[in-house]
Design a protein around this motif. Structure first.
Motif, PDB file in Angstrom:
ATOM      1  N   GLU A 120     -61.210 -44.694  80.125  1.00 48.22           N
ATOM      2  CA  GLU A 120     -61.204 -45.609  81.276  1.00 48.22           C
ATOM      3  C   GLU A 120     -62.526 -46.351  81.405  1.00 48.22           C
ATOM      4  O   GLU A 120     -63.594 -45.757  81.244  1.00 48.22           O
ATOM      5  N   ILE A 121     -62.411 -47.643  81.729  1.00 47.83           N
ATOM      6  CA  ILE A 121     -63.604 -48.496  81.835  1.00 47.83           C
ATOM      7  C   ILE A 121     -64.598 -47.936  82.848  1.00 47.83           C
ATOM      8  O   ILE A 121     -65.799 -47.941  82.619  1.00 47.83           O
ATOM      9  N   LYS A 122     -64.070 -47.435  83.963  1.00 46.39           N
ATOM     10  CA  LYS A 122     -64.975 -46.978  85.029  1.00 46.39           C
ATOM     11  C   LYS A 122     -65.870 -45.806  84.594  1.00 46.39           C
ATOM     12  O   LYS A 122     -66.886 -45.552  85.218  1.00 46.39           O
ATOM     13  N   ASN A 123     -65.489 -45.124  83.513  1.00 40.91           N
ATOM     14  CA  ASN A 123     -66.304 -43.996  83.056  1.00 40.91           C
ATOM     15  C   ASN A 123     -67.228 -44.349  81.890  1.00 40.91           C
ATOM     16  O   ASN A 123     -67.971 -43.500  81.409  1.00 40.91           O
ATOM     17  N   HIS A 124     -67.150 -45.595  81.413  1.00 41.54           N
ATOM     18  CA  HIS A 124     -68.001 -46.020  80.290  1.00 41.54           C
ATOM     19  C   HIS A 124     -69.445 -46.105  80.790  1.00 41.54           C
ATOM     20  O   HIS A 124     -69.728 -46.843  81.738  1.00 41.54           O
ATOM     21  N   LYS A 132     -70.600 -49.100  83.266  1.00 46.65           N
ATOM     22  CA  LYS A 132     -70.810 -48.702  84.664  1.00 46.65           C
ATOM     23  C   LYS A 132     -72.109 -49.319  85.184  1.00 46.65           C
ATOM     24  O   LYS A 132     -72.159 -49.875  86.273  1.00 46.65           O
ATOM     25  N   ARG A 175     -71.718 -53.126  85.450  1.00 41.95           N
ATOM     26  CA  ARG A 175     -70.851 -53.490  86.569  1.00 41.95           C
ATOM     27  C   ARG A 175     -71.605 -53.376  87.896  1.00 41.95           C
ATOM     28  O   ARG A 175     -71.504 -54.256  88.749  1.00 41.95           O
ATOM     29  N   THR A 176     -72.399 -52.310  88.041  1.00 40.03           N
ATOM     30  CA  THR A 176     -73.178 -52.146  89.272  1.00 40.03           C
ATOM     31  C   THR A 176     -74.137 -53.322  89.447  1.00 40.03           C
ATOM     32  O   THR A 176     -74.243 -53.903  90.527  1.00 40.03           O
ATOM     33  N   TYR A 209     -70.853 -58.384  80.218  1.00 40.52           N
ATOM     34  CA  TYR A 209     -69.892 -57.318  80.516  1.00 40.52           C
ATOM     35  C   TYR A 209     -68.716 -57.377  79.540  1.00 40.52           C
ATOM     36  O   TYR A 209     -68.305 -56.370  78.972  1.00 40.52           O
ATOM     37  N   LYS A 251     -67.497 -54.744  76.620  1.00 41.58           N
ATOM     38  CA  LYS A 251     -66.163 -54.182  76.788  1.00 41.58           C
ATOM     39  C   LYS A 251     -65.252 -54.460  75.584  1.00 41.58           C
ATOM     40  O   LYS A 251     -64.327 -53.700  75.295  1.00 41.58           O
TER      41      LYS A 251
END
Lengths: 157, 182
Positions: free
Chosen positions: B28-32, B36, B39-40, B88, B92
């Motif tokens: 999952e992208i949110k755990n990369h 992360k 994105r922040t 980003y 990705k």
């Protein structure tokens, strides 16, 4: 698709652990690289048509990820053979120490050499190595011999 | 340790295996880990720039500034955000290429393209902020010094960005040479 992917990765995750440990020094960096490799494998999985062995595909993506990630250079830590040999650990610790020594030696190679030697140590044929790396078979042989000599020098230091 | 021992250590090397659920979470992208962080940074910058664009007309007298200064500021801010999104997307995107050398080549080309856009957008945004603030003020010797200082800071920052990008690209070139040199 996800189940099949997880099955493949689960069965071959040792490859990813090895690459992570060879290309990164600290456990935190190794963990990050492991995660990045899994992510890129997942992104690339729809394009995997099974033309090559699953393990070759995993090696290619894992090495690509390890090499393509730019990190600021940290001071090199020299491998000191003597320090480790002062210890007389139990057998399991000995195995683990041997592993650590092996990774410490391998980390002294450059990115290209690490990629080649990892495939060689895994018993891939020169033809398979040439196809994964993108150089010709003869070059693989020459390079591997050079890396072996370099490793001998490091090991005999 | 000899070469044979090295080989057998490699074959025997094993780490604590991850569970299926851990492996699944890693897809999952949110755990990369890197995504992360990007994105922040992206979210913070977008919020700050949106706030800037919403309030600048009132707080910084945007109404009194010439149209070109307003357009330039908005364009600069949009380019800045687009650059973040580009970074980003690059991180990705899957690593494509039939071989490692081909992947390095492709990555290197993408990185060069992004670096040009990144340096350009940063310079434009910096210049647009400076030009916006000086577009309708009466200049005095002190103000010239201040603007000169801002311009110099922008040049230094642009140079630092150029250096960072050059280092990244050089890393790829170096890696490619390591593979090719015989």
């Amino acid at each position: 698709m996800e189940e099949a992917f997880l099955q493949i990765v689960d069965e071959n995750q040792n490859i990813i652990h090895k690459i992570s440990r060879m290309y990164r020094d600290t456990s935190e960096d190794q963990e990050d690289l492991f995660q990045e490799i899994i992510f890129h494998l997942w992104k690339g999985y729809p394009g995997f048509r099974g033309d090559s062995k699953v393990s070759s595909w995993i090696y290619r993506i894992a090495l690509n990820t390890a090499i393509s990630t730019f990190r600021r250079k940290r001071p090199d830590v020299e491998y000191q053979a003597g320090i480790r040999e002062e210890f007389h650990p139990r057998q399991t610790q000995e195995v683990s120490e041997n592993e650590e020594r092996m990774y410490a030696v391998l980390r002294q190679l450059n990115s290209g050499e690490k990629a080649l030697i990892s495939l060689y140590l895994e018993d891939y044929s020169y033809k398979e190595i040439a196809s994964i790396i993108g150089i010709n078979e003869n070059n693989v042989g020459v390079r591997i011999n050079r890396i072996k000599n370099k490793l001998k020098t490091i090991l005999n230091r | 340790m000899e070469l044979d021992e090295l080989k057998s250590s490699w074959k025997q090397s094993a780490s604590n295996p991850k569970s299926r659920s851990e492996l699944e979470a890693m897809t999952e992208i949110k755990n990369h880990p890197k995504l992360k962080r990007i994105r922040t940074k992206l979210v913070i910058e977008v919020i700050l720039l949106t706030v800037l664009l919403v309030v600048y007309r009132d707080i910084f007298d945007g109404v009194e500034k010439p149209l070109w200064a307003n357009v330039l500021l908005v364009t600069g801010a949009v380019l800045f955000v687009l650059n973040d999104i580009g970074g980003y997307m690059l991180t990705k995107s899957p690593l494509v290429g039939a071989s490692i050398i081909e992947s390095i080549d492709k990555m290197s080309t993408k990185l060069r393209r992004l670096s040009r856009f990144s340096i350009f957008s940063m310079a434009i945004f910096g210049a647009s902020v400076i030009l916006f603030f000086i577009s309708s003020i009466d200049m005095s010797p002190e103000k010239y010094w201040i603007v000169g200082g801002m311009g110099l800071t922008l040049i230094v920052m642009t140079y630092m960005a150029y250096r960072n990008w050059s280092m990244r690209i050089a890393h790829f070139e170096q890696t490619k040479r390591e593979f090719e040199e015989i």
